[in-house]
Design an enzyme around this catalytic site. Structure first.
Site, mmCIF file in Angstrom:
data_model
loop_
_atom_site.group_PDB
_atom_site.id
_atom_site.type_symbol
_atom_site.label_atom_id
_atom_site.label_comp_id
_atom_site.label_asym_id
_atom_site.label_seq_id
_atom_site.Cartn_x
_atom_site.Cartn_y
_atom_site.Cartn_z
ATOM 1 C CD GLU A 160 -2.812 1.456 0.480
ATOM 2 O OE1 GLU A 160 -2.415 1.623 -0.685
ATOM 3 O OE2 GLU A 160 -3.977 1.641 0.841
ATOM 4 C CG ASP A 161 -0.819 4.930 -1.409
ATOM 5 O OD1 ASP A 161 -1.449 4.376 -0.482
ATOM 6 O OD2 ASP A 161 -1.331 5.775 -2.163
ATOM 7 N NE ARG A 217 -3.007 8.131 -9.447
ATOM 8 C CZ ARG A 217 -3.522 7.738 -8.284
ATOM 9 N NH1 ARG A 217 -2.720 7.349 -7.315
ATOM 10 N NH2 ARG A 217 -4.817 7.745 -8.082
ATOM 11 C CG ASP A 250 -4.132 9.501 6.419
ATOM 12 O OD1 ASP A 250 -3.761 9.934 7.519
ATOM 13 O OD2 ASP A 250 -4.821 10.179 5.646
ATOM 14 C CG PHE A 299 -2.482 15.615 0.879
ATOM 15 C CD1 PHE A 299 -3.379 14.695 1.423
ATOM 16 C CD2 PHE A 299 -2.256 15.599 -0.481
ATOM 17 C CE1 PHE A 299 -4.047 13.781 0.603
ATOM 18 C CE2 PHE A 299 -2.921 14.694 -1.303
ATOM 19 C CZ PHE A 299 -3.824 13.797 -0.764
HETATM 20 P P1 IMP Z 1 -6.441 5.660 5.180
HETATM 21 O O1 IMP Z 1 -7.593 4.757 4.888
HETATM 22 O O2 IMP Z 1 -6.867 6.915 5.883
HETATM 23 O O3 IMP Z 1 -5.292 4.978 5.876
HETATM 24 O O4 IMP Z 1 -5.948 6.231 3.795
HETATM 25 C C1 IMP Z 1 -5.263 5.462 2.913
HETATM 26 C C2 IMP Z 1 -5.402 5.973 1.504
HETATM 27 O O5 IMP Z 1 -5.651 7.385 1.473
HETATM 28 C C3 IMP Z 1 -4.101 5.771 0.799
HETATM 29 O O6 IMP Z 1 -4.092 4.554 0.117
HETATM 30 C C4 IMP Z 1 -4.016 6.952 -0.123
HETATM 31 O O7 IMP Z 1 -4.592 6.623 -1.369
HETATM 32 C C5 IMP Z 1 -4.837 8.023 0.535
HETATM 33 N N1 IMP Z 1 -3.982 9.001 1.242
HETATM 34 C C6 IMP Z 1 -3.842 9.185 2.565
HETATM 35 N N2 IMP Z 1 -2.971 10.145 2.846
HETATM 36 C C7 IMP Z 1 -2.528 10.599 1.654
HETATM 37 C C8 IMP Z 1 -1.557 11.608 1.276
HETATM 38 O O8 IMP Z 1 -0.905 12.300 2.084
HETATM 39 N N3 IMP Z 1 -1.384 11.775 -0.064
HETATM 40 C C9 IMP Z 1 -2.042 11.044 -1.011
HETATM 41 N N4 IMP Z 1 -2.926 10.099 -0.695
HETATM 42 C C10 IMP Z 1 -3.167 9.875 0.623
HETATM 43 MG MG MG Z 2 -5.227 7.876 -3.450
#
Ligand code: IMP
Ligand code: MG
Length: 178
Positions: free
Chosen positions: A98-99, A164, A102, A151
């Site tokens: 996963e990238d 991207r 968050d 962000f």
């Molecule tokens: P989570 O469910 O809040 O953990 O968010 C995960 C997803 O939100 C990641 O797979 C990203 O696609 C997106 N995301 C969260 N933070 C960022 C950021 O700082 N930049 C870009 N995408 C983000």
């Molecule tokens: Mg995204």
């Protein structure tokens, strides 16, 4: 695109070093196994493509598309699976790639969904883990970089599908998304 970036956090060399080192760790940890390395599209695809080439093991690759964000910069709290993996996960040593971790909404929902497919083991590798100042309900097994709550875009990460293709990871200027 560079004009929308406040500062570069990790340039392509730093990223390459971190991914190379993670590949070595996974190679050690999965010795004798054939892991299934599952990319969470789209944000992780560049990280995934570099990581699989840094792992010196036979491995299978597959893709899953999950969406939690929509077009904004805040998590919607909901996850939709738009594309399931093609390969059966049953009995496999699965590594989810996963990238960014968050709020962990995405990964906790994904783990729930993927566990039902009865993998032999399930681990998480993330490029970035955001410090939100509290313990998340999901912990990454492998992390390249721990980051502050800003962000970030580039190296696969987007804001509204843009940025991207930047070769580095940078902080997006607030005025772009506020
Ligand atoms: P989570 O469910 O809040 O953990 O968010 C995960 C997803 O939100 C990641 O797979 C990203 O696609 C997106 N995301 C969260 N933070 C960022 C950021 O700082 N930049 C870009 N995408 C983000
Ligand atoms: Mg995204």
């Amino acid at each position: 695109m560079n004009k929308d970036i406040e500062r570069v956090l990790y340039d392509r060399n730093r990223i390459a070093e971190a991914v190379e080192s993670l590949g070595k760790t996974i190679t050690e940890d999965y010795k004798g196994k054939t892991p299934l390395i599952l990319c969470v599209l789209k944000g992780a695809w560049i990280f995934h493509s570099d990581l699989i080439r840094a792992i010196d093991l036979p491995c299978d690759v597959d893709f899953i598309t999950a969406k939690s964000y929509g077009m904004g910069s805040q998590s919607s709290g909901k996850l939709r699976i738009l594309k399931e993996p093609d390969i059966s996960l049953e009995g496999r040593d699965v590594i989810i790639v996963e990238d960014i971790l968050d709020t962990a909404v995405t990964l906790s929902a994904l783990i729930h969904i993927l566990s039902e497919k009865q993998p032999g083991s399930l681990k998480i590798a993330v490029l970035l883990d955001k410090n939100l100042g509290y313990e998340k309900k999901v912990k990454a097994d492998y992390t390249c970089f721990k980051v502050e709550n800003e962000f970030l875009v580039g190296y696969g990460l987007d804001y509204a599908e843009r940025y991207r293709s930047l070769p580095y990871i940078g902080v997006l200027k607030r005025e772009v998304y506020q």
